[in-house]
Design a protein around this motif. Structure first.
Motif, mmCIF file in Angstrom:
data_model
loop_
_atom_site.group_PDB
_atom_site.id
_atom_site.type_symbol
_atom_site.label_atom_id
_atom_site.label_comp_id
_atom_site.label_asym_id
_atom_site.label_seq_id
_atom_site.Cartn_x
_atom_site.Cartn_y
_atom_site.Cartn_z
ATOM 1 N N ILE A 91 50.127 54.163 33.191
ATOM 2 C CA ILE A 91 48.832 53.635 33.597
ATOM 3 C C ILE A 91 48.255 54.492 34.710
ATOM 4 O O ILE A 91 48.922 54.779 35.696
ATOM 5 C CB ILE A 91 48.969 52.163 34.048
ATOM 6 C CG1 ILE A 91 49.449 51.325 32.870
ATOM 7 C CG2 ILE A 91 47.652 51.640 34.598
ATOM 8 C CD1 ILE A 91 49.777 49.908 33.229
ATOM 9 N N LYS A 92 46.995 54.878 34.565
ATOM 10 C CA LYS A 92 46.346 55.769 35.537
ATOM 11 C C LYS A 92 45.648 55.011 36.667
ATOM 12 O O LYS A 92 45.328 55.582 37.676
ATOM 13 C CB LYS A 92 45.319 56.654 34.824
ATOM 14 C CG LYS A 92 45.924 57.505 33.733
ATOM 15 C CD LYS A 92 46.972 58.461 34.282
ATOM 16 C CE LYS A 92 47.513 59.332 33.174
ATOM 17 N NZ LYS A 92 48.937 59.421 33.133
ATOM 18 N N ASP A 93 45.403 53.722 36.497
ATOM 19 C CA ASP A 93 44.742 52.924 37.530
ATOM 20 C C ASP A 93 45.787 52.449 38.534
ATOM 21 O O ASP A 93 46.630 51.629 38.218
ATOM 22 C CB ASP A 93 44.028 51.735 36.886
ATOM 23 C CG ASP A 93 43.148 50.985 37.865
ATOM 24 O OD1 ASP A 93 43.562 50.822 39.032
ATOM 25 O OD2 ASP A 93 42.060 50.559 37.456
ATOM 26 N N GLU A 94 45.710 52.946 39.756
ATOM 27 C CA GLU A 94 46.711 52.634 40.763
ATOM 28 C C GLU A 94 46.747 51.151 41.111
ATOM 29 O O GLU A 94 47.815 50.584 41.320
ATOM 30 C CB GLU A 94 46.462 53.451 42.034
ATOM 31 C CG GLU A 94 46.711 54.932 41.853
ATOM 32 C CD GLU A 94 46.374 55.716 43.110
ATOM 33 O OE1 GLU A 94 46.161 55.115 44.174
ATOM 34 O OE2 GLU A 94 46.327 56.951 43.004
ATOM 35 N N ARG A 95 45.559 50.508 41.156
ATOM 36 C CA ARG A 95 45.527 49.074 41.485
ATOM 37 C C ARG A 95 46.197 48.254 40.396
ATOM 38 O O ARG A 95 46.977 47.354 40.677
ATOM 39 C CB ARG A 95 44.089 48.613 41.685
ATOM 40 C CG ARG A 95 43.422 49.268 42.897
ATOM 41 C CD ARG A 95 41.978 48.884 42.999
ATOM 42 N NE ARG A 95 41.255 49.373 41.832
ATOM 43 C CZ ARG A 95 40.033 49.044 41.496
ATOM 44 N NH1 ARG A 95 39.362 48.205 42.241
ATOM 45 N NH2 ARG A 95 39.454 49.543 40.424
ATOM 46 N N LEU A 96 45.902 48.569 39.145
ATOM 47 C CA LEU A 96 46.512 47.857 38.038
ATOM 48 C C LEU A 96 48.010 48.111 38.008
ATOM 49 O O LEU A 96 48.802 47.191 37.816
ATOM 50 C CB LEU A 96 45.874 48.276 36.707
ATOM 51 C CG LEU A 96 46.444 47.609 35.456
ATOM 52 C CD1 LEU A 96 46.325 46.092 35.544
ATOM 53 C CD2 LEU A 96 45.743 48.133 34.221
ATOM 54 N N GLU A 97 48.406 49.329 38.224
ATOM 55 C CA GLU A 97 49.827 49.672 38.248
ATOM 56 C C GLU A 97 50.550 48.867 39.331
ATOM 57 O O GLU A 97 51.628 48.331 39.093
ATOM 58 C CB GLU A 97 50.001 51.164 38.501
ATOM 59 C CG GLU A 97 51.449 51.619 38.436
ATOM 60 C CD GLU A 97 51.571 53.128 38.582
ATOM 61 O OE1 GLU A 97 52.703 53.576 38.844
ATOM 62 O OE2 GLU A 97 50.578 53.846 38.446
ATOM 63 N N TYR A 98 49.940 48.763 40.485
ATOM 64 C CA TYR A 98 50.543 48.010 41.589
ATOM 65 C C TYR A 98 50.695 46.529 41.215
ATOM 66 O O TYR A 98 51.748 45.936 41.392
ATOM 67 C CB TYR A 98 49.677 48.134 42.846
ATOM 68 C CG TYR A 98 50.128 47.244 43.962
ATOM 69 C CD1 TYR A 98 51.243 47.573 44.731
ATOM 70 C CD2 TYR A 98 49.459 46.054 44.235
ATOM 71 C CE1 TYR A 98 51.669 46.747 45.755
ATOM 72 C CE2 TYR A 98 49.880 45.229 45.253
ATOM 73 C CZ TYR A 98 50.976 45.575 46.016
ATOM 74 O OH TYR A 98 51.408 44.732 47.009
ATOM 75 N N LEU A 99 49.626 45.925 40.653
ATOM 76 C CA LEU A 99 49.696 44.518 40.282
ATOM 77 C C LEU A 99 50.740 44.259 39.207
ATOM 78 O O LEU A 99 51.461 43.273 39.250
ATOM 79 C CB LEU A 99 48.324 44.030 39.808
ATOM 80 C CG LEU A 99 47.267 43.922 40.892
ATOM 81 C CD1 LEU A 99 45.914 43.618 40.263
ATOM 82 C CD2 LEU A 99 47.623 42.857 41.894
ATOM 83 N N LEU A 100 50.816 45.123 38.210
ATOM 84 C CA LEU A 100 51.765 44.924 37.131
ATOM 85 C C LEU A 100 53.209 45.171 37.565
ATOM 86 O O LEU A 100 54.135 44.692 36.930
ATOM 87 C CB LEU A 100 51.419 45.834 35.947
ATOM 88 C CG LEU A 100 50.115 45.488 35.230
ATOM 89 C CD1 LEU A 100 49.797 46.532 34.164
ATOM 90 C CD2 LEU A 100 50.176 44.098 34.618
ATOM 91 N N SER A 101 53.391 45.880 38.659
ATOM 92 C CA SER A 101 54.752 46.140 39.135
ATOM 93 C C SER A 101 55.342 44.958 39.883
ATOM 94 O O SER A 101 56.530 44.939 40.172
ATOM 95 C CB SER A 101 54.771 47.384 40.045
ATOM 96 O OG SER A 101 54.103 47.097 41.263
ATOM 97 N N LYS A 102 54.534 43.965 40.202
ATOM 98 C CA LYS A 102 55.005 42.793 40.958
ATOM 99 C C LYS A 102 55.683 41.812 40.071
ATOM 100 O O LYS A 102 55.431 41.594 38.964
ATOM 101 C CB LYS A 102 53.850 42.115 41.689
ATOM 102 C CG LYS A 102 53.223 43.004 42.710
ATOM 103 C CD LYS A 102 54.208 43.317 43.777
ATOM 104 C CE LYS A 102 53.745 44.401 44.690
ATOM 105 N NZ LYS A 102 54.788 45.006 45.443
#
Length: 84
Positions: A73-84
């Motif tokens: 995933i290239k969207d850092e915000r989405l990547e951060y949320l999905l990693s939680k």
């Protein structure tokens, strides 16, 4: 089809005294018992207000495409949320 247009049908058991009370209130309001119960249930649910100026607003509805992992995933915000 949006989430608002989806509905779920459910059979529920209501005690006779509660049924009578709800029926009287519905008649007093001039609406059907079914609609009165639906209104009560909807009013009891917490509202999900999404601010459009919120930093996560663009991510609403995003999902990981099938067969891909979070690292693609290239969207850092989405990547951060999905990693939680």
């Amino acid at each position: 089809m949006n989430a608002e247009s989806l509905s779920h049908r459910k059979l529920i058991d209501i005690k006779p005294s509660v049924f009578d009370s709800l029926s009287r209130e519905a008649r007093r309001r001039g609406i059907s018992l079914k609609k009165h119960i639906e209104n009560i249930l909807e009013a009891a649910c917490p509202k999900r207000n999404v601010r459009t100026d919120s930093p996560i607003a663009p991510l609403i509805g995003s999902a990981i495409p099938a067969g891909k992992d979070i690292s693609s995933i290239k969207d850092e915000r989405l990547e951060y949320l999905l990693s939680k």
